[in-house]
Every structure is written in structure tokens, then in C-alpha cells.
Design a protein around this motif. Structure first.
Motif, PDB file in Angstrom:
ATOM      1  N   ILE A 123       0.802  -1.211   0.000  1.00 17.91           N
ATOM      2  CA  ILE A 123       0.000   0.000   0.000  1.00 17.91           C
ATOM      3  C   ILE A 123       0.840   1.269   0.000  1.00 17.91           C
ATOM      4  O   ILE A 123       0.499   2.262  -0.651  1.00 17.91           O
ATOM      5  N   MET A 124       1.945   1.297   0.704  1.00 18.14           N
ATOM      6  CA  MET A 124       2.731   2.525   0.867  1.00 18.14           C
ATOM      7  C   MET A 124       4.206   2.247   0.589  1.00 18.14           C
ATOM      8  O   MET A 124       5.072   2.439   1.448  1.00 18.14           O
ATOM      9  N   ALA A 125       4.525   1.828  -0.619  1.00 18.52           N
ATOM     10  CA  ALA A 125       5.895   1.545  -1.024  1.00 18.52           C
ATOM     11  C   ALA A 125       6.523   2.782  -1.639  1.00 18.52           C
ATOM     12  O   ALA A 125       5.892   3.466  -2.458  1.00 18.52           O
ATOM     13  N   SER A 126       7.773   3.072  -1.255  1.00 21.48           N
ATOM     14  CA  SER A 126       8.388   4.300  -1.759  1.00 21.48           C
ATOM     15  C   SER A 126       9.912   4.149  -1.748  1.00 21.48           C
ATOM     16  O   SER A 126      10.463   3.235  -1.157  1.00 21.48           O
ATOM     17  N   SER A 127      10.557   5.123  -2.388  1.00 15.92           N
ATOM     18  CA  SER A 127      12.015   5.132  -2.416  1.00 15.92           C
ATOM     19  C   SER A 127      12.537   6.542  -2.639  1.00 15.92           C
ATOM     20  O   SER A 127      11.881   7.376  -3.287  1.00 15.92           O
ATOM     21  N   ALA A 128      13.719   6.790  -2.108  1.00 18.54           N
ATOM     22  CA  ALA A 128      14.442   8.009  -2.458  1.00 18.54           C
ATOM     23  C   ALA A 128      15.004   7.857  -3.874  1.00 18.54           C
ATOM     24  O   ALA A 128      15.143   6.746  -4.396  1.00 18.54           O
ATOM     25  N   VAL A 129      15.328   8.982  -4.468  1.00 14.44           N
ATOM     26  CA  VAL A 129      15.971   8.991  -5.791  1.00 14.44           C
ATOM     27  C   VAL A 129      17.298   9.742  -5.663  1.00 14.44           C
ATOM     28  O   VAL A 129      17.338  10.856  -5.148  1.00 14.44           O
ATOM     29  N   ILE A 130      18.371   9.088  -6.098  1.00 14.16           N
ATOM     30  CA  ILE A 130      19.693   9.702  -6.105  1.00 14.16           C
ATOM     31  C   ILE A 130      20.213   9.691  -7.544  1.00 14.16           C
ATOM     32  O   ILE A 130      20.321   8.635  -8.154  1.00 14.16           O
ATOM     33  N   ASN A 131      20.514  10.835  -8.078  1.00  9.98           N
ATOM     34  CA  ASN A 131      20.957  10.924  -9.465  1.00  9.98           C
ATOM     35  C   ASN A 131      22.441  10.604  -9.605  1.00  9.98           C
ATOM     36  O   ASN A 131      23.195  10.732  -8.652  1.00  9.98           O
TER      37      ASN A 131
END
Length: 459
Positions: free
Chosen positions: A451-459
Motif C-alpha cells: 500500500i505505501m511503497a516508496s524510495s528516495a531517488v539519487i541521481n
């Protein structure tokens, strides 16, 4: 042998197993303190809750107080024994005959987190005032409390032996009255664990854990995160899906992307551990270095979330970007309570550029995990208080996806004997679960894992 005589003998066994220590208690330890000034504020709060709704002239007054505190930083759980004196009833419209003042013996549990008090338990019963003096206190004065919450009929020497092992294993120390209450809680929890076991459709085993002497309310209030279930709708952009077919199994622990299991202590800070775990993995994949990052920085400096009272991963990502990065655990170590923010941009070792919300499709989540790294998720923690090992698969009505209350980290997936699972890094230390890990059924949306899956993004 009468039941109470048997109980007294069992208590003797438990007290012998946990001798008092002359050393100051460490964080999370337990110790009795008689009439300590520290007990006054939680005792007054308990009295206020007891008198709530009572008319003037009928409110009880506080008498003698004794208690113990289990502490972690500035978060404290107070277990109090107090005498309350109720005024005489002389109102003819209420009392048929004048009634003299009544003395009650009450058992209270008060949680103090960040200066906010919460009453977790209240049991009161009449008591003979002759037995309430601290110097002459007898076990019989506490029988009304036990009678209000009787032990199960099948409570036996075997159960007492199991509890004695628990006390030794987890280094618990109790006063005799606290021991009787905790033994009752423990026995009731064993019944609850058996019911959870009977209804589980996976391979999980439930039973004695380090949380087995806590009531359900205590466990939920101290260790879980009530803010997650009330989280707003989408406030992060959706990630581009990974179109690759996921491999049959994957585990980032074997590839160097996961730090050691940590321990949040008596603090509802799981949201911070879930996010730092994700960022640790993302940094490793982008920069090739695994760093253990600071959860304490988020507790202190994320002003949107509520430190030990809970928070949301989406807010934590925003805080990291606003602050300018995360320090390492070594530079900004964990204390398990709110402190003044001491973040230093010069010491920040990791930064993120953005954060994204992931698909609710578990097949797509597996594909994303295998290619992109560990994932921050939130779950319903039903049954986790008693989880020991195996793949948990609770019935959906018991583990509703709409009642999520704990943030964790997906680090892998696979199958055990044809049962698909998610490998989940928890933050309750290595002396819980499978060396700190939880295994949950994969493919059924178990406990809201998708239901609440997420991730940071690092370029």
C-alpha cells in the motif's frame, strides 16, 4: 494447594530468578522507586483521569504512591501503585445511608513520550487501609487487583517455568506485585499467540518474544506508528515502472546493500529507520559505498513528523532534501528520544534528489526491488508482537491493509517450500524474529505490504 498459595510459590520462583541489582538501570531497564518525586507528575495525571467526569465533592484524593519506571531516553513508562481516598457520600439523594470515606488501591500505567501523558491501564479495588503502609504491605492487599484480571484457569507450573525463562532471557526485574501483573499479562499473551498461530496460513511460528510481558495497548503505543494509517493520499510522484521480468529470487543482503539490523528502542521511530534503510541502499547502488545513516537526525530535525510519536516516510524524504542530506550514524548517533537538532551540513555524507511512490502491484514491486534496491514500505503489524520465525500469512480481516501501523524495509524476496515471501528488515534489534528479520507472504497484499511503497531517488 489453594490457587493463591500456588501463585505465591510461583512468584517466589520468579523473584528468585531476577535478583535486584545495585547498578543504575540502563535505558529500557526496570527498577522500583519508592515515593520518588519523579512519580508525582504521572501519578497526578492518573488521578486526573480517574476523576474525569466526577462532580466536585466526589473526586478522589491521592494517597501513597510507589512505582517503577522503564526508560529509554526521555520516553518513560511508569507503573504505579497508589492509594486513592474517595470522600464520604452524605447526599441523601444519592446515598440511602451516610457512607464513610473509602480507600482504594489502584494500579496505573502511564506513558510519557515527549511530555505527553497517556493512561494505558487502570485497575482499582477496595483495600483494607491497615495493609497499605509501605513498611507492612502484604500480598493480600493486591488480591482485588488480581481478581479483576484473573489468571487463566489452566495457568500452571509449566507456564510459570516458561515465564521464569523469559525473565532470565530478557533480563527483566520486577517487584513482587509487578511480577504478578506481568505474569498474568504473559499468560494471556501466550493464549493470544496460540490463537494467532491457529489462524495463520503460512509457516510462521508465534510464541515467546521480548515483548511477551507487554499488553497489546502498551506494545502498540510504545513501538508502533499510529500516523501511518491516517496518511494522506499520493504526495510523491509515481516512479517509472521497471518492465523487466523479476528473477525468481533476490536478496540485497547478499550484495552488500543492507546495513546491520538496528533497534529503535522504546520509541515509535520506525518511519525513520525505514527511510534511512532505503537511502543506504540507494547510495550504495549509486556510489558503491554502504554507510549507516542517522535516524536521530530525522527525529530531531524533521519538524513535520513527530519523532517517537510517529511519522511518514514521505515527510522524511522531504526533510532530508530540505536539510541538505544525512549524517552517518557515527557522527549523529541514535538516542531514541527527541533532542535539539544538531545537523551539520559539513558532516552530511549522503544526499537525495527526489522521492517516488511505487506500484501497488507486487510483481512490479519485485521487479523494481531487484533492479533498483531495497524499498521502504509500511505494514499492519498484527501478530508481530509474538513472531518468532517462518513466513507470516495472517487472515486478511485480522491484518487489514487499511490499518498499517509500522514502517519497515523490503530487502528481498523468494520462496521457501513453495511459499512466496518478502524478506523484511525490521528495527527491533537482532533478538527479535529471525535475527531481526520478518518474513511475510508475497503476492496476496498481506498486511498492506504493497500500500505505501516508496524510495528516495539519487541521481
Amino acid at each position: 494447594m489453594g490457587p493463591w498459595l500456588q501463585l505465591l510459590l510461583l512468584l517466589g520462583l520468579l523473584l528468585a530468578a531476577a535478583p535486584a541489582s545495585s547498578k543504575p538501570p540502563a535505558a529500557g531497564a526496570q527498577a522500583w522507586e519508592l515515593a520518588s518525586p519523579e512519580l508525582r507528575e504521572p501519578a497526578r495525571f492518573a488521578l486526573e483521569m480517574y476523576n474525569r467526569g466526577r462532580a466536585a465533592g466526589t473526586r478522589a484524593a491521592l494517597g501513597a504512591v510507589r512505582g517503577r519506571v522503564r526508560r529509554a531516553g526521555r520516553g518513560s513508562l511508569y507503573s504505579l501503585k497508589a492509594t486513592l481516598v474517595e470522600p464520604p457520600c452524605n447526599d441523601p439523594t444519592v446515598c440511602q445511608l451516610p457512607v464513610s470515606k473509602k480507600t482504594l488501591l489502584c494500579s496505573f500505567e502511564v506513558l510519557d513520550e515527549l511530555g505527553k501523558h497517556m493512561l494505558l491501564r487502570r485497575d482499582c479495588g477496595p483495600v483494607d487501609t491497615k495493609t497499605t503502609d509501605d513498611k507492612n504491605e502484604t500480598f493480600s492487599s493486591f488480591l482485588p487487583l488480581l481478581n479483576k484480571d484473573p489468571l487463566p484457569q489452566d495457568f500452571s507450573v509449566k507456564m510459570a517455568s516458561i515465564f521464569k525463562d523469559f525473565v532470565t532471557t530478557y533480563n527483566r526485574t520486577y517487584d513482587s506485585q509487578e511480577a504478578s501483573w506481568r505474569m498474568s499479562v504473559f499468560a494471556n499473551n501466550m493464549v493470544r499467540a496460540q490463537k494467532i498461530q491457529a489462524l495463520d496460513r503460512g509457516t510462521a511460528q508465534y510464541g515467546v518474544t521480548k515483548f511477551s510481558d507487554l499488553t497489546e495497548e502498551e506494545f502498540r503505543t510504545i513501538y508502533l506508528n499510529p500516523l501511518l494509517k491516517d496518511a494522506p493520499g499520493r504526495n510523491m510522484r509515481l516512479a517509472q515502472p521497471v518492465t523487466d521480468v523479476p528473477p525468481p529470487q533476490w536478496d540485497w543482503r547478499n550484495k552488500g546493500a543492507v546495513t546491520d539490523v538496528k533497534d529503535q528502542g522504546m520509541c515509535g521511530s520506525c518511519w525513520a529507520f525505514s527511510v534511512t534503510g532505503n537511502v543506504e541502499g540507494q547510495w550504495f547502488l549509486k556510489r558503491g559505498t554502504l554507510l549507516s545513516l542517522s535516524e536521530q537526525e530525522l527525529l530531531d530535525c524533521d519538524k513535520t513528523d513527530k519523532a517517537c510519536l510517529g511519522g511518514l516516510p514521505s515527510n522524511a524524504y522531504s526533510a532530508i532534501r530540505t536539510l541538505g542530506g544525512l549524517e552517518t550514524e557515527d557522527d549523529y548517533s541514535y538516542r531514541g528520544h527527541l533532542q535539539t537538532c544538531s545537523f551539520s551540513a559539513e558532516k552530511a555524507k549522503v544526499y537525495i534528489n527526489d522521492s517516488v511512490e511505487l506500484s501497488k502491484n507486487e510483481q512490479k514491486l519485485a521487479a523494481w526491488l531487484a533492479k533498483k534496491g531495497p524499498i521502504s514500505v509500511a505494514i499492519n503489524a498484527f501478530g508481530m508482537q509474538f513472531y518468532r520465525h517462518g513466513i507470516s500469512h495472517p487472515l486478511r480481516p485480522l491484518c487489514s491493509p487499511w490499518l498499517i501501523d509500522h514502517a519497515v524495509l523490503l530487502v528481498g524476496y523468494g520462496n521457501r517450500s513453495a511459499t512466496p515471501f518478502w524478506a523484511i528488515k525490521n528495527s527491533w534489534g537482532t533478538n527479535w524474529g529471525e535475527e531481526g528479520y520478518y518474513y511475510l507472504h508475497r503476492g496476496s497484499g498481506a498486511c498492506g505490504v504493497n500500500i505505501m511503497a516508496s524510495s528516495a531517488v539519487i541521481n
